[in-house]
Design an enzyme around this catalytic site. Sequence first.
Site, PDB file in Angstrom:
ATOM      1  N   ASN A 151     -34.632  29.658   3.706  1.00  0.00           N
ATOM      2  CA  ASN A 151     -34.458  28.219   3.905  1.00  0.00           C
ATOM      3  C   ASN A 151     -33.914  27.499   2.678  1.00  0.00           C
ATOM      4  O   ASN A 151     -33.251  26.481   2.798  1.00  0.00           O
ATOM      5  CB  ASN A 151     -35.781  27.577   4.339  1.00  0.00           C
ATOM      6  CG  ASN A 151     -36.958  28.062   3.535  1.00  0.00           C
ATOM      7  OD1 ASN A 151     -37.235  29.252   3.465  1.00  0.00           O
ATOM      8  ND2 ASN A 151     -37.652  27.142   2.908  1.00  0.00           N
ATOM      9  N   HIS A 201     -37.190  22.022  15.778  1.00  0.00           N
ATOM     10  CA  HIS A 201     -36.608  20.898  15.020  1.00  0.00           C
ATOM     11  C   HIS A 201     -35.533  21.309  14.016  1.00  0.00           C
ATOM     12  O   HIS A 201     -34.943  20.467  13.348  1.00  0.00           O
ATOM     13  CB  HIS A 201     -37.705  20.048  14.366  1.00  0.00           C
ATOM     14  CG  HIS A 201     -38.411  20.663  13.206  1.00  0.00           C
ATOM     15  ND1 HIS A 201     -38.148  20.296  11.916  1.00  0.00           N
ATOM     16  CD2 HIS A 201     -39.398  21.586  13.133  1.00  0.00           C
ATOM     17  CE1 HIS A 201     -38.948  20.963  11.093  1.00  0.00           C
ATOM     18  NE2 HIS A 201     -39.706  21.753  11.808  1.00  0.00           N
ATOM     19  N   THR A 237     -52.394  23.465  26.879  1.00  0.00           N
ATOM     20  CA  THR A 237     -51.429  22.928  27.851  1.00  0.00           C
ATOM     21  C   THR A 237     -50.052  22.840  27.214  1.00  0.00           C
ATOM     22  O   THR A 237     -49.917  22.390  26.077  1.00  0.00           O
ATOM     23  CB  THR A 237     -51.901  21.534  28.334  1.00  0.00           C
ATOM     24  OG1 THR A 237     -53.189  21.706  28.904  1.00  0.00           O
ATOM     25  CG2 THR A 237     -50.946  20.931  29.355  1.00  0.00           C
ATOM     26  N   CYS A 325     -40.867  21.485   1.786  1.00  0.00           N
ATOM     27  CA  CYS A 325     -42.312  21.562   1.647  1.00  0.00           C
ATOM     28  C   CYS A 325     -42.742  21.645   0.190  1.00  0.00           C
ATOM     29  O   CYS A 325     -43.876  21.378  -0.120  1.00  0.00           O
ATOM     30  CB  CYS A 325     -42.841  22.770   2.405  1.00  0.00           C
ATOM     31  SG  CYS A 325     -42.148  22.890   4.050  1.00  0.00           S
TER      32      CYS A 325
HETATM   33  N1  PLP Z   1     -39.903  29.283   8.324  1.00  0.00           N
HETATM   34  C1  PLP Z   1     -38.828  28.789   7.692  1.00  0.00           C
HETATM   35  C2  PLP Z   1     -37.815  29.732   7.125  1.00  0.00           C
HETATM   36  C3  PLP Z   1     -38.663  27.412   7.569  1.00  0.00           C
HETATM   37  O1  PLP Z   1     -37.592  26.933   6.940  1.00  0.00           O
HETATM   38  C4  PLP Z   1     -39.653  26.547   8.101  1.00  0.00           C
HETATM   39  C5  PLP Z   1     -39.541  25.095   7.929  1.00  0.00           C
HETATM   40  O2  PLP Z   1     -38.930  24.609   6.993  1.00  0.00           O
HETATM   41  C6  PLP Z   1     -40.745  27.127   8.772  1.00  0.00           C
HETATM   42  C7  PLP Z   1     -40.847  28.497   8.863  1.00  0.00           C
HETATM   43  C8  PLP Z   1     -41.807  26.281   9.382  1.00  0.00           C
HETATM   44  O3  PLP Z   1     -41.363  25.703  10.583  1.00  0.00           O
HETATM   45  P1  PLP Z   1     -42.134  24.461  11.205  1.00  0.00           P
HETATM   46  O4  PLP Z   1     -41.795  23.283  10.371  1.00  0.00           O
HETATM   47  O5  PLP Z   1     -41.620  24.342  12.594  1.00  0.00           O
HETATM   48  O6  PLP Z   1     -43.577  24.797  11.169  1.00  0.00           O
END
Ligand code: PLP
Length: 408
Positions: A151, A201, A237, A325
């Site tokens: 990411n 998303h 659900t 994050c």
């Molecule tokens: N895995 C990767 C590589 C991500 O980039 C992300 C979110 O940035 C996630 C998992 C987590 O996804 P979510 O935000 O839908 O929990």
Amino acid sequence: MANIIYVDNNATTKVDPAVLEKMMPFFTEYYGNPSSMHNFGGEVMHHIEEARQKIAQFLNCSPIEIIFTSCGTESDNTAIAAALEAYPERRHVITTRVEHSAIMNQTKFLTKKGYTISYLNVDKYGMIDIEELRELISEKTAIVSVMYANNETGVIYPIEKIGKLCREKGVVFHTDAVQVAGKLPIDLKKLPVDMLSLSGHKLHAPKGIGVLYVRKGTRFKPFLIGGEQEHGRRGGTENVATIIGLGEACRLAEKHMAYENTEIRRLRDKLEKGILDAVPNSLLNGHKESRLPNTVNISFEYVEGEAILLLLNEQGICASSGSACTSGSIEPSHVLRAMGVPFTAAHGSIRFSLSRYNTEKEIDKIIEVAPPIIERLRSISPFWRRENAWLKEQEERERLQKQQKAVH
Ligand code: PLP
């Protein structure tokens, strides 16, 4: 918000208006519980199954292999927990040093519970070495989890090779493909993957919906224990409207995939070159070729990423330093540290991640405003002034040496 330039699409994406349109009736008109016995609920279930079909087509797998979850994090957590439950005698997990916190923090938790976790190293381009995996994998390994693409840097991992090795060794293989869906084709008939995570998303569907693909025949135990939804594999659900949205988003993603790989790649390359050419002491983080078409991560030595972000923000440009994050934390990104990016560069890293909604005009604007921002920040950075003075001294020394050689 008017006039923003949004280049933070690896953090989240805009919901496609066509996706939203498909979702709306499921808040107001078709609100029945899909598990109900009456036709009103049954009709909703029918639409869920249609969405599942679209997603299965997008991934080239069977609809029964799709489990709806609440997000990518839940999918990741479920995959690892399911393998550990299914193979209680195996207490070893292999992953990488560059996973998203959805995996990283789960494995830290598992360490406290007495599991052994091996983390694959990456080289300076962010790439793993499959031979290291070959050495680590054993009959004690319950699961190997390696992300499909990172990411922060966009680096794409050799999933096919990893999957083949795991099959040879009889070990479950999970991949976090959250950043890949919609950017690269995913063909699960060809890929030797047992479990795969997606998140709505990140591909123009809403937040609050994820998918865990589980290949037929893979031993599986539910993570959320409750009702019999998802064939007893995930209680709770169904989040109907978002499931419908994800189905439509996958259908559209297939349509736009070629554009992502040509036009968006071209815009990303233009942005990358424009900035690297204009800013001295700027470095590309990640692999030059094996990289998602929308992502570029650049380090600007001797400046703080957070300061750059704030000044970009003043100009209406939304980017990210490290992963979304980890923004707000003063620790440099664990991904860049694993790649051995020096401290002075890891702190000043910015990720630009594009989507099909970005335009050439926006990219030109970033190329115009980013370099003066770095220059301004460096002009007040004591580290940069010291480095700059040292570089100038070096240049002068080299010039004199050349001059002397020419005289002799
Ligand atoms: N895995 C990767 C590589 C991500 O980039 C992300 C979110 O940035 C996630 C998992 C987590 O996804 P979510 O935000 O839908 O929990």
